[in-house]
Enzyme design. Structure first.
Site, PDB file in Angstrom:
ATOM      1  N   ARG A  53       7.245  -2.097  -8.139  1.00  0.00           N
ATOM      2  CA  ARG A  53       8.123  -1.070  -7.594  1.00  0.00           C
ATOM      3  C   ARG A  53       7.813  -0.681  -6.158  1.00  0.00           C
ATOM      4  NH1 ARG A  53       8.148  -1.028 -12.633  1.00  0.00           N
ATOM      5  NH2 ARG A  53       5.972  -1.486 -12.262  1.00  0.00           N
ATOM      6  N   THR A  54       6.562  -0.345  -5.886  1.00  0.00           N
ATOM      7  CA  THR A  54       6.271   0.241  -4.575  1.00  0.00           C
ATOM      8  C   THR A  54       6.504  -0.782  -3.473  1.00  0.00           C
ATOM      9  OG1 THR A  54       4.598   1.515  -5.740  1.00  0.00           O
ATOM     10  CG2 THR A  54       4.578   1.647  -3.349  1.00  0.00           C
ATOM     11  N   LYS A  82     -11.315 -14.315   4.306  1.00  0.00           N
ATOM     12  CA  LYS A  82     -12.412 -14.845   5.146  1.00  0.00           C
ATOM     13  C   LYS A  82     -13.400 -13.751   5.524  1.00  0.00           C
ATOM     14  CE  LYS A  82      -8.890 -17.753   7.239  1.00  0.00           C
ATOM     15  NZ  LYS A  82      -8.020 -17.769   8.434  1.00  0.00           N
ATOM     16  N   ARG A 103      -1.374  -0.698   0.288  1.00  0.00           N
ATOM     17  CA  ARG A 103      -1.940  -0.400  -1.036  1.00  0.00           C
ATOM     18  C   ARG A 103      -3.272  -1.123  -1.126  1.00  0.00           C
ATOM     19  NH1 ARG A 103       0.793  -0.806  -6.907  1.00  0.00           N
ATOM     20  NH2 ARG A 103       1.620   1.161  -6.147  1.00  0.00           N
ATOM     21  N   HIS A 131      -1.054   8.662  -4.510  1.00  0.00           N
ATOM     22  CA  HIS A 131       0.127   7.793  -4.390  1.00  0.00           C
ATOM     23  C   HIS A 131       1.301   8.692  -3.943  1.00  0.00           C
ATOM     24  CE1 HIS A 131       2.925   4.629  -4.934  1.00  0.00           C
ATOM     25  NE2 HIS A 131       2.638   4.240  -6.163  1.00  0.00           N
TER      26      HIS A 131
HETATM   27  N1   CP Z   1       4.782   3.172  -9.701  1.00  0.00           N
HETATM   28  C1   CP Z   1       4.130   2.155  -9.121  1.00  0.00           C
HETATM   29  O1   CP Z   1       3.293   2.360  -8.243  1.00  0.00           O
HETATM   30  O2   CP Z   1       4.479   0.909  -9.566  1.00  0.00           O
HETATM   31  P1   CP Z   1       3.935  -0.453  -8.970  1.00  0.00           P
HETATM   32  O3   CP Z   1       2.456  -0.523  -9.267  1.00  0.00           O
HETATM   33  O4   CP Z   1       4.712  -1.530  -9.648  1.00  0.00           O
HETATM   34  O5   CP Z   1       4.176  -0.422  -7.486  1.00  0.00           O
END
Ligand code: CP
Length: 356
Positions: A53-54, A82, A103, A131
């Protein structure tokens, strides 16, 4: 918009939040108006950890605004493999892109990245810490279903210790009046100390529960979460926690007719498939809303002004080990300076919020 980087939802002012939510609603109403709003802009998505999703919603958001995207979804396909430092990677990427979405499995990594980036950095999840853009999607969803968050009773169930979406959303809810929080978890997976300290200082009414049945009847929102296998140090430790909480159609009978079920997704076995068909299941709506709030955020952070930030010079770390949290980025990227922030009467690590 005042925001330079988005590391923590709490960094966003009330005025900026209203601007994001109003813009997201307008994008839903008139998407064609924004189809070239970010034409010529480039977004980098640096995903050191898996995501559906993100990552894909950020990429879709930029493309729907007329911009383009580049980056990696597997650090092993980049020079990280590396041994390149986070600092160097971010410095390099900010010479190519207008905005960076990152991320990383390590807590505080997004804050560390922001120290060395000359373009806006958005935290797309840093380990079990925060998040913030999921929280934008969550609050936007609650507002669209319930009008406001004031006075709501919200239950969080599952992995409250490592659940970064839980941590960000609980902090966000502290801005609203008369919110009540129910924390449903095993004793091992209750919220971290810093968050409990924050709730206490904010005077929020909250209680701890070991079963869903104890409180489902009083909830306006039930926020389910996955037990995250990837956060445990051993398979045995994970197995002891897995499968404890499952929201079933039977359990839903005790919930109010206007309660909504939320989940940041992915879900594994904590919600029965039958619940997906219940009109109170709001998690796929949350996914849709995530796209629109991310479009609004990108537009406000890099659409209007494309100015680069001054790079800063930081002193070397004073200690070998900066933070007592073993999952903090300062224990992995040793060049990072020790940075603290005041939290009430105490000091906390500026990267991961761990109390000193
Ligand atoms: N909600 C969420 O962070 O989903 P993903 O890990 O798929 O990005």
């Amino acid at each position: 918009m005042e925001l330079k980087h988005l590391i923590d939802y709490c960094d966003i002012t009330d005025t900026d939040l209203e601007e994001i939510y109003e813009l997201a609603a307008d994008i839903i109403a008139s998407p064609r108006k924004y189809a070239s709003a970010c034409s010529g802009k480039i977004m980098a998505t640096l995903f050191y950890e898996p995501s559906t999703r993100t990552q894909l919603s950020f990429q879709t958001a930029m493309m729907r605004l007329g911009g383009t995207v580049m980056g990696f979804s597997d650090p092993n396909s980049s020079s990280v493999k590396k041994g390149e430092s986070l600092r160097d990677t971010v410095k390099v990427i900010s010479t190519y892109a207008d905005i960076t979405v990152i991320r990383n499995p390590v807590e505080g990594a997004a804050y560390a990245a922001s120290l060395y980036s000359s373009v806006p950095v958005i935290n797309a999840g840093d380990g079990g810490h925060l998040h913030p853009t999921q929280t934008l999607a969550d609050i936007f969803t609650i507002r669209r279903h319930r009008g406001n968050c004031d006075g709501l009773c919200i239950g969080f169930c599952g992995d409250l210790l490592y659940g970064r979406t839980v941590h960000s959303l609980i902090s966000a809810l502290m801005r609203y009046k008369n919110v009540r929080i129910r924390l449903i978890s095993t004793p091992q997976l209750t919220i971290p100390e810093y968050l409990r300290d924050k709730l206490d200082r904010a005077g929020i009414e909250y209680s701890l529960h070991q079963t869903i049945d104890e409180c489902i009847g009083e909830l306006d929102v039930l926020y389910m979460t996955r037990i995250q296998k990837e956060r445990f140090s051993s398979e045995d430790e994970y197995r002891r926690q897995a499968g404890v909480y499952v929201l079933t159609e039977e359990k839903m009978k005790a919930a109010r007719s206007d309660m909504i079920v939320m989940h940041p997704l992915p879900k594994v076995d904590e919600i029965s498939f039958g619940v997906d068909d219940d009109p109170r299941a709001a998690y796929f709506d949350q996914v849709r809303n995530g796209l629109y709030v991310r479009m609004a955020l990108i537009l406000l952070m890099c659409g209007a002004n494309g100015e680069k930030y001054e790079s800063r010079i930081y002193p070397p770390p004073a200690h070998e080990r900066c933070c007592r949290n073993p999952r903090c980025i300062t224990n992995f990227e040793k060049y990072l300076p020790e940075m603290s922030k005041r939290v009430g009467e105490r000091q906390a690590c500026a990267y991961c919020d761990c109390l000193k």
